[in-house]
Design a protein around this motif. Structure first.
Motif, PDB file in Angstrom:
ATOM      1  N   PRO A  47       0.924  -1.036   0.143  1.00 45.12           N
ATOM      2  CA  PRO A  47       0.097  -0.017   0.158  1.00 45.12           C
ATOM      3  C   PRO A  47       1.097   1.261   0.049  1.00 45.12           C
ATOM      4  N   SER A  48       2.064   1.161   0.475  1.00 39.79           N
ATOM      5  CA  SER A  48       2.881   2.355   0.122  1.00 39.79           C
ATOM      6  C   SER A  48       4.259   2.170   0.288  1.00 39.79           C
ATOM      7  N   LYS A  98       9.444  -3.774   4.547  1.00 42.38           N
ATOM      8  CA  LYS A  98       9.541  -5.371   4.140  1.00 42.38           C
ATOM      9  C   LYS A  98      10.885  -5.685   3.574  1.00 42.38           C
ATOM     10  N   LEU A  99      11.475  -4.895   2.876  1.00 44.74           N
ATOM     11  CA  LEU A  99      12.759  -4.917   2.315  1.00 44.74           C
ATOM     12  C   LEU A  99      13.701  -5.035   3.610  1.00 44.74           C
TER      13      LEU A  99
END
Length: 124
Positions: A12-13, A20-21
């Motif tokens: 979403p953004s 996450k990375l």
């Protein structure tokens, strides 16, 4: 297992993507590389002495094994046990925390077997 490839990619953004990375980067830093998961798998069937590990993990040098064991110990996956009997015995064993990698390792095993089969069939 990932439900859908887009679940990971359609974030979403930008902030969520970066989060996450960062999480993947942290995980790869701790368990990535050529040897760490192999050491964990080798220890999964019980405690081993240094030379036993080196024999079991084909191609790893003593220096690299020593460094990798120290890193795994620092990150809470491996415990070094010293028995002061004569002769002194040093064994390495997995910690309870290492069990948090069970699903990761199992998924990698399954994927690796599938990928190897595809390579052998000439699909890739």
């Amino acid at each position: 297992m990932m439900r859908n490839r887009n679940d990971l990619l359609d974030t979403p953004s930008h902030e969520v993507c970066n989060s996450k990375l960062a999480a993947v980067g942290d995980a790869l830093y701790v368990i990535g590389g050529k040897w760490r998961l192999r050491i964990i798998v080798a220890l999964s069937d019980g405690n081993k002495r240094f030379n036993e590990l080196q024999r079991e993990i084909t191609g790893i040098s003593a220096r690299v094994l020593s460094n990798e064991l120290k890193e795994l110990e620092m990150n809470g996956f491996v415990e070094r046990k010293v028995y002061t009997d004569v002769p002194v015995v040093i064994e390495y064993e997995l910690t309870e925390y290492s069990q948090t990698l069970d699903t990761v390792v199992q998924s990698l095993v399954e994927w690796g077997e599938m990928h190897r089969a595809k390579i052998r069939q000439g699909v890739i």
